[in-house]
Scaffold this active site. Structure first.
Site, PDB file in Angstrom:
ATOM      1  N   GLY A  17       0.819  -1.207   0.000  1.00 48.25           N
ATOM      2  CA  GLY A  17       0.000   0.000   0.000  1.00 48.25           C
ATOM      3  C   GLY A  17       0.852   1.256   0.000  1.00 48.25           C
ATOM      4  CB  SER A  18       1.575   3.670  -2.395  1.00 54.81           C
ATOM      5  OG  SER A  18       0.400   3.753  -3.210  1.00 54.81           O
ATOM      6  N   GLY A  19      -0.500   4.502   0.491  1.00 58.64           N
ATOM      7  CA  GLY A  19      -1.233   5.630   1.048  1.00 58.64           C
ATOM      8  C   GLY A  19      -0.426   6.323   2.129  1.00 58.64           C
ATOM      9  CG  PHE A  20      -2.002   9.824   4.046  1.00 53.96           C
ATOM     10  CD1 PHE A  20      -1.263  10.983   3.869  1.00 53.96           C
ATOM     11  CD2 PHE A  20      -3.269   9.766   3.491  1.00 53.96           C
ATOM     12  CE1 PHE A  20      -1.770  12.058   3.161  1.00 53.96           C
ATOM     13  CE2 PHE A  20      -3.798  10.831   2.785  1.00 53.96           C
ATOM     14  CZ  PHE A  20      -3.051  11.984   2.618  1.00 53.96           C
ATOM     15  CD  GLU A 179     -13.781  18.435   3.180  1.00 55.85           C
ATOM     16  OE1 GLU A 179     -13.030  18.834   4.085  1.00 55.85           O
ATOM     17  OE2 GLU A 179     -13.581  17.385   2.546  1.00 55.85           O
ATOM     18  CG  ASP A 309      -8.946   4.367   6.367  1.00 52.40           C
ATOM     19  OD1 ASP A 309      -8.612   4.843   7.462  1.00 52.40           O
ATOM     20  OD2 ASP A 309      -9.302   5.060   5.401  1.00 52.40           O
TER      21      ASP A 309
END
Length: 430
Positions: A17-20, A179, A309
């Protein structure tokens, strides 16, 4: 990398995974010169909290999705692979991923799983084909193309058709839903100069439930004053072409006109989270998130960590700060800066959400809160700080100036390579 028997590579650490969370772990490992393989299903790192700005034309997709190789270009320890993990043998410490139809196996010393979560439709998977979500760059591009289409057609249509085309329903009044709803009103008024109908539907009794109290009430009043209809304690029961059926807390159902439906309610962990749960026997919650140990390890495996998550621990929110802190914690244990088994503790630095131009809410803790213009500038500063790369920061500032100070929308000048989701009546009935 060293190749061993049966085509199995070896790696000290594998990050999926390359998320935060994944990037935070990678950068932390690099501080001690620890080699790692990072496997990502996409070539870019996605700044997911700003996807709604791509969808509404404030930013271009390149500004929030820089290439991973560019981010880690100075990390000699990094070995970035493009692929999707399809299997794991936790007892042999082997992970299998596929890329372009070819399978690859890696034996790891430690594994950090950080694949995030996808959209949940609460058992109504058919809603996925009838709505727009905001989880990927392609999602944002499809929604942006849909927005551009309805405004373009409405400009040439009669009054009845125009009202139908410019009807939006946003499901879920969390940060993304608020938003999106606020930006749709801003977009219509300041860029397209047309009137739109925007309805925000939320099952809970307040807007932005995690904020609560005065901030939630402020957000609701700000949305309402901008022309957004806010329905609280209300659930979506059906979605058909041109309308959304909702049920209020007293059991009354009614239909809302909706040419475009944006779904931002709930998340569901799947993919690698499901594979990991089945392989390790670890329990999951109703959303499929792994119920991990206090030190972020999975089940009885001290060499497997799950963060972000895709995991659940102590009720921590599914937000990027949690994922980043968990990624650094797991990396610190691996690089021996913390003892194995050290429990993870989240340092809550606060939450923030934009409502509209120059209007936002920020909650640092139960006593320190901000709202309005000052909260909006705080939001701007924080998101600018976390954008990866100088070029992306510079481009984002330029785009924000154009969109928020003037009336332009740089994202609508960006060429789309992803076809929009067709919303014609015959396609919805298919």
């Amino acid at each position: 990398m060293q190749y061993v028997d049966a085509g199995i590579e070896t790696a000290g650490v594998v990050i999926v995974g390359s998320g935060f969370g994944g990037l935070a772990a990678a950068k932390q490992l690099a501080k001690s010169g620890v080699d790692y393989v990072l496997i990502s299903s996409t070539p870019e790192h996605l700044f997911q909290p700003l996807l709604y700005q791509v969808a509404t034309g404030v930013l271009t997709s390149e500004e929030i999705a820089p290439p991973i190789a560019g981010i880690l270009r100075r990390h000699r320890e990094a070995d970035v692979r493009l692929g999707t993990v399809v299997g794991i043998d936790p007892d042999r410490a082997i992970v299998t991923y596929e890329h372009e139809g070819v399978s690859h196996r890696i034996r790891y010393g430690s594994l950090i799983a950080a694949t995030g979560a996808s959209q949940s439709y609460f058992g109504r998977d058919d809603f996925a084909e009838k709505t727009y979500s905001l989880k990927t760059i392609d999602d944002a591009r499809r929604l942006r193309a849909q927005i551009a289409r309805v405004f373009a057609e409405a400009a040439q249509a009669d009054e009845q058709t125009r009202r139908r085309l410019l009807s939006f329903v946003v499901v879920g009044a969390g940060a993304t839903g608020v938003e999106v709803a606020g930006q749709l009103k801003e977009l219509a008024k300041r860029h397209f100069h047309q009137e739109v109908s925007v309805t925000l539907v939320e099952g809970a009794g307040e807007v932005l439930p995690p904020f609560g109290g005065g901030l939630s009430e402020y957000a609701k009043k700000s949305l309402t004053s901008s022309g957004v209809e806010v329905l609280l304690g209300t659930f979506v029961t059906d979605i058909e072409h041109g309308k959304v059926t909702v049920k209020s807390a007293d059991g009354v159902e009614h239909a809302i006109a909706a040419e475009t439906v944006v779904w931002s309610a709930g998340v569901q962990a799947g993919g690698f989270a499901k594979i990991l749960a089945e392989a390790t026997g670890v329990a999951t919650d109703r959303a499929g998130r792994l119920l991990i140990n206090p030190d972020l390890t999975v089940g009885g495996y001290a060499d497997i960590y799950a963060i972000g998550d895709m995991s659940s621990l102590n009720g921590y929110p599914g937000q990027s700060p949690v994922a980043m802190q968990e990624g650094r914690h797991a990396a610190d244990i691996i690089r021996r800066k913390k003892q194995p088994g050290t429990p993870f503790t989240y340092w809550d630095k606060g939450s923030m959400a934009v409502i509209s131009r120059f209007s936002a809410v920020t909650k640092l803790n139960d006593r320190i809160t901000f709202r309005g213009v000052i909260a909006w500038f705080m939001w701007l500063a924080v998101h600018l700080f976390y954008l990866v790369g100088f070029r992306n920061r510079f481009a984002a500032v330029a785009s924000w100036l154009v969109a928020f100070i003037f009336t332009g929308r740089p994202g609508f000048a960006e060429e789309d390579t992803t076809a929009p989701k067709v919303l014609a009546a015959d396609s919805r009935a298919a």
